[in-house]
Design an enzyme around this catalytic site. Structure first.
Site, mmCIF file in Angstrom:
data_model
loop_
_atom_site.group_PDB
_atom_site.id
_atom_site.type_symbol
_atom_site.label_atom_id
_atom_site.label_comp_id
_atom_site.label_asym_id
_atom_site.label_seq_id
_atom_site.Cartn_x
_atom_site.Cartn_y
_atom_site.Cartn_z
ATOM 1 N N ASP A 209 -0.603 -14.230 7.151
ATOM 2 C CA ASP A 209 -0.060 -14.299 8.400
ATOM 3 C C ASP A 209 -0.509 -16.565 8.877
ATOM 4 O O ASP A 209 0.676 -16.768 9.773
ATOM 5 C CB ASP A 209 -0.639 -14.045 9.347
ATOM 6 C CG ASP A 209 -0.009 -12.452 9.828
ATOM 7 O OD1 ASP A 209 1.204 -12.112 9.560
ATOM 8 O OD2 ASP A 209 -1.082 -11.715 9.953
ATOM 9 N N THR B 275 -1.314 7.327 -1.040
ATOM 10 C CA THR B 275 -2.937 7.443 -1.668
ATOM 11 C C THR B 275 -3.673 6.047 -1.381
ATOM 12 O O THR B 275 -5.122 6.354 -1.526
ATOM 13 C CB THR B 275 -2.218 7.309 -3.160
ATOM 14 O OG1 THR B 275 -2.008 6.064 -2.975
ATOM 15 C CG2 THR B 275 -1.097 8.439 -3.769
ATOM 16 N N ASP C 287 -6.011 -13.528 8.697
ATOM 17 C CA ASP C 287 -5.228 -13.040 7.595
ATOM 18 C C ASP C 287 -4.358 -14.261 6.951
ATOM 19 O O ASP C 287 -3.313 -14.912 7.582
ATOM 20 C CB ASP C 287 -3.906 -11.959 8.678
ATOM 21 C CG ASP C 287 -2.928 -11.830 7.243
ATOM 22 O OD1 ASP C 287 -2.369 -12.314 6.515
ATOM 23 O OD2 ASP C 287 -2.691 -10.588 7.102
ATOM 24 N N ARG D 5 0.836 -1.518 0.080
ATOM 25 C CA ARG D 5 0.231 0.188 0.247
ATOM 26 C C ARG D 5 1.087 0.969 -0.328
ATOM 27 O O ARG D 5 1.919 1.328 1.009
ATOM 28 C CB ARG D 5 -0.685 -0.097 1.056
ATOM 29 C CG ARG D 5 -2.162 1.167 1.687
ATOM 30 C CD ARG D 5 -2.406 1.139 2.054
ATOM 31 N NE ARG D 5 -3.193 -0.113 3.033
ATOM 32 C CZ ARG D 5 -4.070 -0.033 3.835
ATOM 33 N NH1 ARG D 5 -5.305 0.987 3.206
ATOM 34 N NH2 ARG D 5 -4.690 -1.087 3.823
HETATM 35 N N1 URA Z 1 -6.684 -10.431 3.392
HETATM 36 C C1 URA Z 1 -7.029 -11.246 4.357
HETATM 37 O O1 URA Z 1 -5.792 -12.061 4.499
HETATM 38 N N2 URA Z 1 -7.321 -11.634 4.516
HETATM 39 C C2 URA Z 1 -8.891 -11.109 4.652
HETATM 40 O O2 URA Z 1 -9.968 -11.098 5.288
HETATM 41 C C3 URA Z 1 -9.096 -9.856 3.678
HETATM 42 C C4 URA Z 1 -7.450 -9.525 3.289
#
Ligand code: URA
Length: 209
Positions: free
Chosen positions: A203, A108, A200, A104
């Protein structure tokens, strides 16, 4: 016009239940992501082009069909997309692999490519972009735009979970791109997480929780 294909297969539903379970440890999570990717690759490859090949069997010579050389490029979006790579490669071992890192832009807030390495024949090949989560569609759309800027013409996007918002955005910005989702979830929360989701994905794949 591109289409959305959402899988409805018992094996995929079964495996996704383990991804959703917060108690699934990282090694099993990673294994399940790859197994789902493998099942997805089987369906996505349905229209891959074939070329004629002449083969000597132990008994005679015969005409067969094989995947055209260098016809498929897999492009995982770093880092979570790497989790799907092995499953796709297991099914399509002849595929070349390109990489795109998206981060990111802090000014922006738009995800932009910070790293890329693509095979030169990206202009000719069927490019399959891998990212387990199609949430807002921001990374997907920008990765696809970047691939187009490098000359890619035939692009498919594959995610394990997605939302209507993400799908709509990809189809609006890239109407020719086909999207494959293993399952679709109803909600994107205020933090951009898919709900019920699986957390995530990066992760959990890499054990950085
Ligand atoms: N990216 C992820 O790893 N999990 C989500 O829920 C959304 C984007």
């Amino acid at each position: 016009m591109g289409f959305t294909h959402i899988f409805d297969h018992p094996l995929i539903h079964h495996k996704i239940s383990f991804l959703r379970d917060k108690n699934t440890p990282s090694p099993q999570f990673r294994q399940m992501v790859n197994e789902i990717a493998m099942l997805m690759a089987y369906e996505i490859s349905r229209d891959f082009p074939l070329v004629k090949a002449t083969v000597e069997t132990p008994l005679t010579t015969t005409e067969c069909q094989r995947l055209a050389d260098q016809s498929v490029i897999l492009v995982p979006i770093l880092r979570a997309g790497l989790g799907m790579l092995e499953g796709f490669q297991f099914v399509v071992p002849t595929a070349c692999v390109g990489h795109i890192g998206m981060a990111r832009n802090e000014e922006t807030l738009v995800p932009e490519p910070y790293y890329h390495k693509l095979p030169a024949h990206v202009t000719e090949a069927h490019v399959i972009v891998l990212d387990p989560m199609l949430a807002t569609g921001g990374s997907a759309c920008n990765a696809i735009s970047f691939l187009k800027s490098q000359g890619a013409k035939d692009i498919t996007f594959a995610a394990i979970l997605g939302t209507d918002i993400g799908l709509q955005r990809v189809h609006d910005e890239h109407p020719e791109v086909n999207v494959y989702l293993a399952e679709k979830d109803p909600i994107l929360n205020e933090h951009g997480y898919i709900v019920p989701g699986l957390g995530d994905a990066g992760d959990r794949i890499f054990g950085t929780v």
